[in-house]
Scaffold this motif. Structure first.
Motif, PDB file in Angstrom:
ATOM      1  N   ILE A   1       0.842  -1.194   0.000  1.00 32.11           N
ATOM      2  CA  ILE A   1       0.000   0.000   0.000  1.00 32.11           C
ATOM      3  C   ILE A   1       0.879   1.246   0.000  1.00 32.11           C
TER       4      ILE A   1
ATOM      5  N   GLU B   1      -2.626   5.521   2.275  1.00 32.67           N
ATOM      6  CA  GLU B   1      -3.444   4.485   2.888  1.00 32.67           C
ATOM      7  C   GLU B   1      -2.927   4.149   4.297  1.00 32.67           C
ATOM      8  N   VAL B   2      -1.635   4.155   4.449  1.00 27.93           N
ATOM      9  CA  VAL B   2      -1.056   3.919   5.778  1.00 27.93           C
ATOM     10  C   VAL B   2      -1.508   5.018   6.739  1.00 27.93           C
TER      11      VAL B   2
ATOM     12  N   ARG C   1      -4.103   7.163   6.536  1.00 26.42           N
ATOM     13  CA  ARG C   1      -5.529   7.081   6.849  1.00 26.42           C
ATOM     14  C   ARG C   1      -5.818   5.916   7.776  1.00 26.42           C
ATOM     15  N   GLY C   2      -5.209   4.772   7.493  1.00 23.53           N
ATOM     16  CA  GLY C   2      -5.453   3.576   8.296  1.00 23.53           C
ATOM     17  C   GLY C   2      -5.038   3.751   9.745  1.00 23.53           C
ATOM     18  N   ALA C   3      -3.979   4.491   9.949  1.00 25.04           N
ATOM     19  CA  ALA C   3      -3.473   4.637  11.316  1.00 25.04           C
ATOM     20  C   ALA C   3      -3.966   5.924  11.963  1.00 25.04           C
ATOM     21  N   GLY C   4      -4.630   6.768  11.165  1.00 24.35           N
ATOM     22  CA  GLY C   4      -5.150   8.004  11.736  1.00 24.35           C
ATOM     23  C   GLY C   4      -4.106   9.058  11.996  1.00 24.35           C
TER      24      GLY C   4
ATOM     25  N   GLN D   1       0.953  -4.159   4.821  1.00 22.32           N
ATOM     26  CA  GLN D   1      -0.194  -3.762   5.645  1.00 22.32           C
ATOM     27  C   GLN D   1       0.137  -3.642   7.127  1.00 22.32           C
ATOM     28  N   ASP D   2       1.100  -4.411   7.583  1.00 25.73           N
ATOM     29  CA  ASP D   2       1.394  -4.342   9.021  1.00 25.73           C
ATOM     30  C   ASP D   2       2.056  -3.019   9.396  1.00 25.73           C
TER      31      ASP D   2
ATOM     32  N   ILE E   1       0.466  -0.330   9.258  1.00 28.54           N
ATOM     33  CA  ILE E   1      -0.620   0.407   9.925  1.00 28.54           C
ATOM     34  C   ILE E   1      -0.654   0.156  11.438  1.00 28.54           C
TER      35      ILE E   1
ATOM     36  N   ARG F   1       0.335   2.809  14.548  1.00 32.21           N
ATOM     37  CA  ARG F   1      -0.517   2.969  15.736  1.00 32.21           C
ATOM     38  C   ARG F   1       0.292   2.741  16.999  1.00 32.21           C
TER      39      ARG F   1
END
Lengths: 125, 125
Positions: B12, B16-17, B19-22, B51-52, B54, B58
DNA sequence: CTAAAACCTGACGCTAACGTCAGAGGCAAG
DNA sequence: CTTGCCTCTGACGTTAGCGTCAGGTTTTAG
């Protein structure tokens, strides 16, 4: 017949305040600049504080450690000084309380996570 | 007979990273600059993450909130990645744990103080 | 009286985790 | 092809709570 005249009139200088509270002289001046601490002035211009400035500065440190800004602390000062506080101030007080509680909860969760990792790394060196 | 080949190869991009993690895109680039996050590059130079990334971002946020610096987080990353961690890293891990525990205790004391003040200001408006 | 210690007012420096802007390239849709 | 969104690399800006230095006055100790 005795008259109570503000208990003890002995004023102290900035260095004594700083040492007493465990902060730097620069920090105490900064608090004045932020409107947290008002000092009298000697004829030569030196700052003079009452003794209760020391616990007050300690209190500032506690609030800073809890994440409050000097602005917020200044806004909340009336909640300590006297008992005359308006609804807005009491609301801010409760809001800060909730913020700190939330922070404690977050930190506790993080602590639990760390403990798991520590348990793993200790068994799998 | 099946061979496990890194499960899902879908990479990704940075948006996307984020957005996914805020967090912001800028923050993700910053983490890379601090050595927290390594990204592949597309032929055109765009960052590509697994993907990991994200949950990893966090996790960074959680550590930042607990008062760790990016440098410290980078030093402790091996404690998660694999199980190969040396004595120094485990010591740092425990030190951070103690620091967080102390911070929780401080905040709890502050909370108690605030609750007293709230009780007073609520009964003496 | 004199030297050291303490105080004064600016005013610039510092740190950490980003925010923000500039200028330019990349990429799927219509 | 062009519109629009995403991404890139610098690089300067921000915030908060002070640290630190300069250059000068004041207070205290001996």
């Amino acid at each position: 017949m005795t008259v109570t005249v503000a208990a003890d009139e002995r004023l102290i200088r900035i260095g004594e305040v700083a040492r007493g509270a465990g902060v730097s002289v620069r920090a105490v001046r900064y608090y004045e600049q932020q409107g947290l601490l008002i000092a009298e002035r000697s004829p030569s211009g030196q700052r003079l504080y009452r003794q209760d400035a020391i616990p007050l500065v300690r209190f500032f440190q506690e609030m800073f450690a809890a994440g409050l800004t000097s602005r917020r602390i200044a806004e909340l000062l009336p909640c300590w000084d006297a008992g005359h506080t308006d609804a807005e101030q009491r609301a801010m007080l409760r809001a800060e309380r909730e913020r700190i509680q939330a922070k404690i909860d977050d930190l506790q969760a993080t602590l639990d996570h760390l403990d798991e990792v520590i348990a793993i790394t200790d068994t799998h060196p």
